[in-house]
Enzyme design. Structure first.
Site, PDB file in Angstrom:
ATOM      1  N   HIS A  53       0.846  -1.200   0.000  1.00  0.00           N
ATOM      2  CA  HIS A  53       0.000   0.000   0.000  1.00  0.00           C
ATOM      3  C   HIS A  53       0.887   1.257   0.000  1.00  0.00           C
ATOM      4  O   HIS A  53       0.697   2.165  -0.819  1.00  0.00           O
ATOM      5  CB  HIS A  53      -0.910  -0.033   1.234  1.00  0.00           C
ATOM      6  CG  HIS A  53      -1.864   1.095   1.329  1.00  0.00           C
ATOM      7  ND1 HIS A  53      -3.217   0.945   1.115  1.00  0.00           N
ATOM      8  CD2 HIS A  53      -1.688   2.413   1.622  1.00  0.00           C
ATOM      9  CE1 HIS A  53      -3.821   2.103   1.281  1.00  0.00           C
ATOM     10  NE2 HIS A  53      -2.910   3.012   1.584  1.00  0.00           N
ATOM     11  N   GLU A  54       1.854   1.297   0.903  1.00  0.00           N
ATOM     12  CA  GLU A  54       2.694   2.492   1.026  1.00  0.00           C
ATOM     13  C   GLU A  54       3.657   2.638  -0.154  1.00  0.00           C
ATOM     14  O   GLU A  54       3.974   3.749  -0.577  1.00  0.00           O
ATOM     15  CB  GLU A  54       3.437   2.487   2.362  1.00  0.00           C
ATOM     16  CG  GLU A  54       2.530   2.432   3.585  1.00  0.00           C
ATOM     17  CD  GLU A  54       1.396   3.451   3.608  1.00  0.00           C
ATOM     18  OE1 GLU A  54       1.528   4.542   2.997  1.00  0.00           O
ATOM     19  OE2 GLU A  54       0.356   3.172   4.250  1.00  0.00           O
ATOM     20  N   HIS A  57       1.925   4.463  -2.841  1.00  0.00           N
ATOM     21  CA  HIS A  57       1.992   5.918  -2.619  1.00  0.00           C
ATOM     22  C   HIS A  57       3.367   6.460  -3.033  1.00  0.00           C
ATOM     23  O   HIS A  57       3.460   7.517  -3.673  1.00  0.00           O
ATOM     24  CB  HIS A  57       1.725   6.267  -1.156  1.00  0.00           C
ATOM     25  CG  HIS A  57       0.327   6.026  -0.715  1.00  0.00           C
ATOM     26  ND1 HIS A  57      -0.776   6.328  -1.483  1.00  0.00           N
ATOM     27  CD2 HIS A  57      -0.162   5.511   0.440  1.00  0.00           C
ATOM     28  CE1 HIS A  57      -1.875   6.022  -0.817  1.00  0.00           C
ATOM     29  NE2 HIS A  57      -1.528   5.511   0.348  1.00  0.00           N
TER      30      HIS A  57
END
Length: 174
Positions: A53-54, A57
């Site tokens: 997820h990170e 980003h």
């Protein structure tokens, strides 16, 4: 990340810290660093989802030069992509959360998780977060870079990795 022009150094770009609340991780755009909340990550599968997820980003930060701090639509797009591609909305995770449905459930989960993530980092109303997600949802949900597909499970993740490794070869034949 390296293929997109952004080098990653594990010692520099990852930090394990104790975090407040029930946050599992975050991306600090001001220093281009992924923070993993060691006190809130309960197992390896959870860690894998948080890191993925990170990293999405971080990839968006590198590739799209996201305006994290003033443009809620940029944030919404990255949150949609991260929820869609990280496994946050896998069928197993949704069953464990006691959330499951048949029609368009993955899209509903992605939308809801993106809104929750925005509300966790911005002091805005739920309506403003929903509007931002709605405005960007279709294009950002369909943006599967750097995977090329939604990696629903380990098999799809292997296919996505294979596709990524071979993508230059495909384009050179055109």
């Amino acid at each position: 990340m390296k293929h997109s022009g952004c080098a990653v150094n594990k010692e520099r770009h990852f930090s394990c810290e104790d975090c407040n609340g029930n946050v599992s991780g975050g991306f600090d755009a001001s220093v281009s660093q992924i923070v993993l909340c060691q006190n809130n990550i309960c197992n390896q599968a959870h860690m894998n989802r948080v890191v993925t997820h990170e990293l999405i980003h971080a990839f968006d930060h590198c590739r799209a030069h996201v305006d994290w701090f003033t443009n809620v639509r940029h944030l919404a797009c990255s949150e949609v992509r991260a929820a869609n591609l990280s496994g946050d909305c896998s069928l197993l995770n949704e069953i464990l959360r006691l959330h499951f449905g048949l029609k368009q459930h993955h899209q509903t989960c992605v939308r809801d998780r993106a809104i929750r993530s925005i509300l966790a980092v911005r002091n805005i109303s739920k309506e403003v977060a929903q509007k931002a997600v709605d405005e960007v949802f279709e294009s950002c949900f369909n943006d599967h870079e750097p995977f090329g597909r939604i990696p629903h499970n380990k098999t799809y993740a292997r296919y996505a990795h294979r596709d990524f490794q071979n993508r230059d070869r495909y384009y050179s034949n055109i």
